[in-house]
Design a protein around this motif. Sequence first.
Motif, PDB file in Angstrom:
ATOM      1  N   SER A 149       0.829  -1.207   0.000  1.00 32.16           N
ATOM      2  CA  SER A 149       0.000   0.000   0.000  1.00 32.16           C
ATOM      3  C   SER A 149       0.866   1.261   0.000  1.00 32.16           C
ATOM      4  O   SER A 149       0.600   2.228  -0.731  1.00 32.16           O
ATOM      5  N   LEU A 150       1.940   1.242   0.801  1.00 30.96           N
ATOM      6  CA  LEU A 150       2.852   2.390   0.852  1.00 30.96           C
ATOM      7  C   LEU A 150       3.497   2.628  -0.510  1.00 30.96           C
ATOM      8  O   LEU A 150       3.573   3.771  -0.984  1.00 30.96           O
ATOM      9  N   GLY A 151       3.972   1.555  -1.155  1.00 32.78           N
ATOM     10  CA  GLY A 151       4.609   1.699  -2.461  1.00 32.78           C
ATOM     11  C   GLY A 151       3.664   2.264  -3.502  1.00 32.78           C
ATOM     12  O   GLY A 151       4.041   3.150  -4.288  1.00 32.78           O
ATOM     13  N   LEU A 152       2.436   1.786  -3.507  1.00 31.85           N
ATOM     14  CA  LEU A 152       1.460   2.289  -4.477  1.00 31.85           C
ATOM     15  C   LEU A 152       1.086   3.740  -4.168  1.00 31.85           C
ATOM     16  O   LEU A 152       0.936   4.556  -5.081  1.00 31.85           O
ATOM     17  N   GLU A 153       0.973   4.049  -2.886  1.00 31.04           N
ATOM     18  CA  GLU A 153       0.673   5.434  -2.496  1.00 31.04           C
ATOM     19  C   GLU A 153       1.785   6.381  -2.942  1.00 31.04           C
ATOM     20  O   GLU A 153       1.526   7.457  -3.503  1.00 31.04           O
ATOM     21  N   LYS A 154       3.043   5.974  -2.732  1.00 35.61           N
ATOM     22  CA  LYS A 154       4.175   6.820  -3.109  1.00 35.61           C
ATOM     23  C   LYS A 154       4.303   6.956  -4.626  1.00 35.61           C
ATOM     24  O   LYS A 154       4.879   7.929  -5.124  1.00 35.61           O
ATOM     25  N   SER A 155       3.757   5.998  -5.370  1.00 32.18           N
ATOM     26  CA  SER A 155       3.836   6.069  -6.833  1.00 32.18           C
ATOM     27  C   SER A 155       2.978   7.197  -7.392  1.00 32.18           C
ATOM     28  O   SER A 155       3.190   7.650  -8.524  1.00 32.18           O
ATOM     29  N   GLY A 156       1.990   7.632  -6.623  1.00 32.79           N
ATOM     30  CA  GLY A 156       1.110   8.702  -7.062  1.00 32.79           C
ATOM     31  C   GLY A 156      -0.076   8.236  -7.887  1.00 32.79           C
ATOM     32  O   GLY A 156      -0.924   9.046  -8.266  1.00 32.79           O
ATOM     33  N   ALA A 157      -0.163   6.945  -8.147  1.00 30.27           N
ATOM     34  CA  ALA A 157      -1.264   6.421  -8.963  1.00 30.27           C
ATOM     35  C   ALA A 157      -2.439   6.030  -8.075  1.00 30.27           C
ATOM     36  O   ALA A 157      -2.244   5.593  -6.942  1.00 30.27           O
TER      37      ALA A 157
ATOM     38  N   LYS B 226       3.497  -9.428 -18.250  1.00 29.85           N
ATOM     39  CA  LYS B 226       2.884  -8.448 -19.154  1.00 29.85           C
ATOM     40  C   LYS B 226       2.420  -7.185 -18.432  1.00 29.85           C
ATOM     41  O   LYS B 226       2.063  -6.203 -19.087  1.00 29.85           O
ATOM     42  N   ASP B 227       2.426  -7.219 -17.114  1.00 29.39           N
ATOM     43  CA  ASP B 227       1.889  -6.090 -16.340  1.00 29.39           C
ATOM     44  C   ASP B 227       2.984  -5.060 -16.089  1.00 29.39           C
ATOM     45  O   ASP B 227       3.395  -4.801 -14.946  1.00 29.39           O
ATOM     46  N   ARG B 228       3.437  -4.435 -17.162  1.00 30.25           N
ATOM     47  CA  ARG B 228       4.567  -3.499 -17.068  1.00 30.25           C
ATOM     48  C   ARG B 228       4.213  -2.239 -16.286  1.00 30.25           C
ATOM     49  O   ARG B 228       5.065  -1.667 -15.605  1.00 30.25           O
ATOM     50  N   ASP B 229       2.965  -1.808 -16.397  1.00 30.87           N
ATOM     51  CA  ASP B 229       2.553  -0.587 -15.691  1.00 30.87           C
ATOM     52  C   ASP B 229       2.639  -0.784 -14.180  1.00 30.87           C
ATOM     53  O   ASP B 229       3.173   0.075 -13.459  1.00 30.87           O
ATOM     54  N   LEU B 230       2.119  -1.912 -13.691  1.00 28.03           N
ATOM     55  CA  LEU B 230       2.174  -2.168 -12.252  1.00 28.03           C
ATOM     56  C   LEU B 230       3.614  -2.338 -11.787  1.00 28.03           C
ATOM     57  O   LEU B 230       3.991  -1.843 -10.713  1.00 28.03           O
ATOM     58  N   ALA B 231       4.432  -3.020 -12.582  1.00 27.66           N
ATOM     59  CA  ALA B 231       5.847  -3.187 -12.228  1.00 27.66           C
ATOM     60  C   ALA B 231       6.531  -1.834 -12.111  1.00 27.66           C
ATOM     61  O   ALA B 231       7.298  -1.591 -11.165  1.00 27.66           O
ATOM     62  N   TYR B 232       6.242  -0.940 -13.058  1.00 30.46           N
ATOM     63  CA  TYR B 232       6.843   0.402 -13.041  1.00 30.46           C
ATOM     64  C   TYR B 232       6.399   1.176 -11.797  1.00 30.46           C
ATOM     65  O   TYR B 232       7.222   1.790 -11.100  1.00 30.46           O
TER      66      TYR B 232
ATOM     67  N   THR C 281       7.971  -0.255  -8.539  1.00 34.99           N
ATOM     68  CA  THR C 281       9.400   0.072  -8.475  1.00 34.99           C
ATOM     69  C   THR C 281       9.594   1.538  -8.128  1.00 34.99           C
ATOM     70  O   THR C 281      10.401   1.895  -7.251  1.00 34.99           O
ATOM     71  N   LYS C 282       8.847   2.399  -8.795  1.00 36.74           N
ATOM     72  CA  LYS C 282       8.928   3.841  -8.542  1.00 36.74           C
ATOM     73  C   LYS C 282       8.545   4.167  -7.100  1.00 36.74           C
ATOM     74  O   LYS C 282       9.271   4.854  -6.372  1.00 36.74           O
ATOM     75  N   GLY C 283       7.399   3.656  -6.655  1.00 33.03           N
ATOM     76  CA  GLY C 283       6.898   3.981  -5.322  1.00 33.03           C
ATOM     77  C   GLY C 283       7.788   3.471  -4.203  1.00 33.03           C
ATOM     78  O   GLY C 283       8.047   4.177  -3.226  1.00 33.03           O
TER      79      GLY C 283
END
Length: 262
Positions: A21-29, A191-197, A200-202
């Motif tokens: 949850s923290l990683g996704l929150e930090k990703s801004g998405a 195939k889920d490149r968007d979620l991987a990106y 990783t970013k978050g």
Amino acid sequence: MYPRPVTSDDQRTAYPSKLLSLGLEKSGAPYHLTTSDSVMLQGRALKMLAAGEQVNVVWSMTSKEREQELQPIRIPIYKGLIGWRLPLVNDDRVIFFQTVETLPQLKLLTAGQGHDWPDTAILKQNGFKVLGVASYEGLFRMLALHRFDYFPRSIVEIWAEAETHAKRGIVVEPSIIIKYPTAFYYFVNKKDRDLAYLLTKGLNIAIEDGSFDKLFLEYHQALLDKAKLKKRKVFEIDNPILPKETPLDDKRLWLDINEYSK
């Protein structure tokens, strides 16, 4: 969506789901986290992820095979602690285990592990005797019945498991560590490149701003204190299934045991 916990009192999902949850929150998405409709053991969850069905993220120990089938987010969520293994044993065997002084002595005993876990391959390829068991709960039943001698568990898992199964006479052995280099990652479908990106970013943002370590220590500092690592015999072994891409040289990603343990 990630796999539903094996049992209602399974505490092993608390930290990884919070970090996710923290990683996704930090990703801004924008995101919404939920669990699968049914319970999934690790092997099935990874197969479903590879097929693009029911789940879109699973956390697990890495291996060469898993990184061929799935996309790893190469940020070890437990900062390497998953490779620091303490034995769960029956309480009537604690004194015996304290007489084990060498790795060859330990290898004479039989460890219990999940039959399809990467740990099983690691231990077997290092010459350990291992009994593979299909069911997670079955491992505790079989240990209590003395079907094998010990159940190596990571520092991040063992204390909750010992508490859950204390009535069976299962305790944390106080004198031994089995240590090998490994990483526990989030995995997504290839195939889920968007979620991987985004993950990783978050997670990298969380590392840089300190929120990753803050959350990690919130869940694990007390466990490190309990483990008393500096008072244990450390038996170091190789990890022959560790992918060469593992970022072992990136010191941001790994815990300095001497800094955080007693």
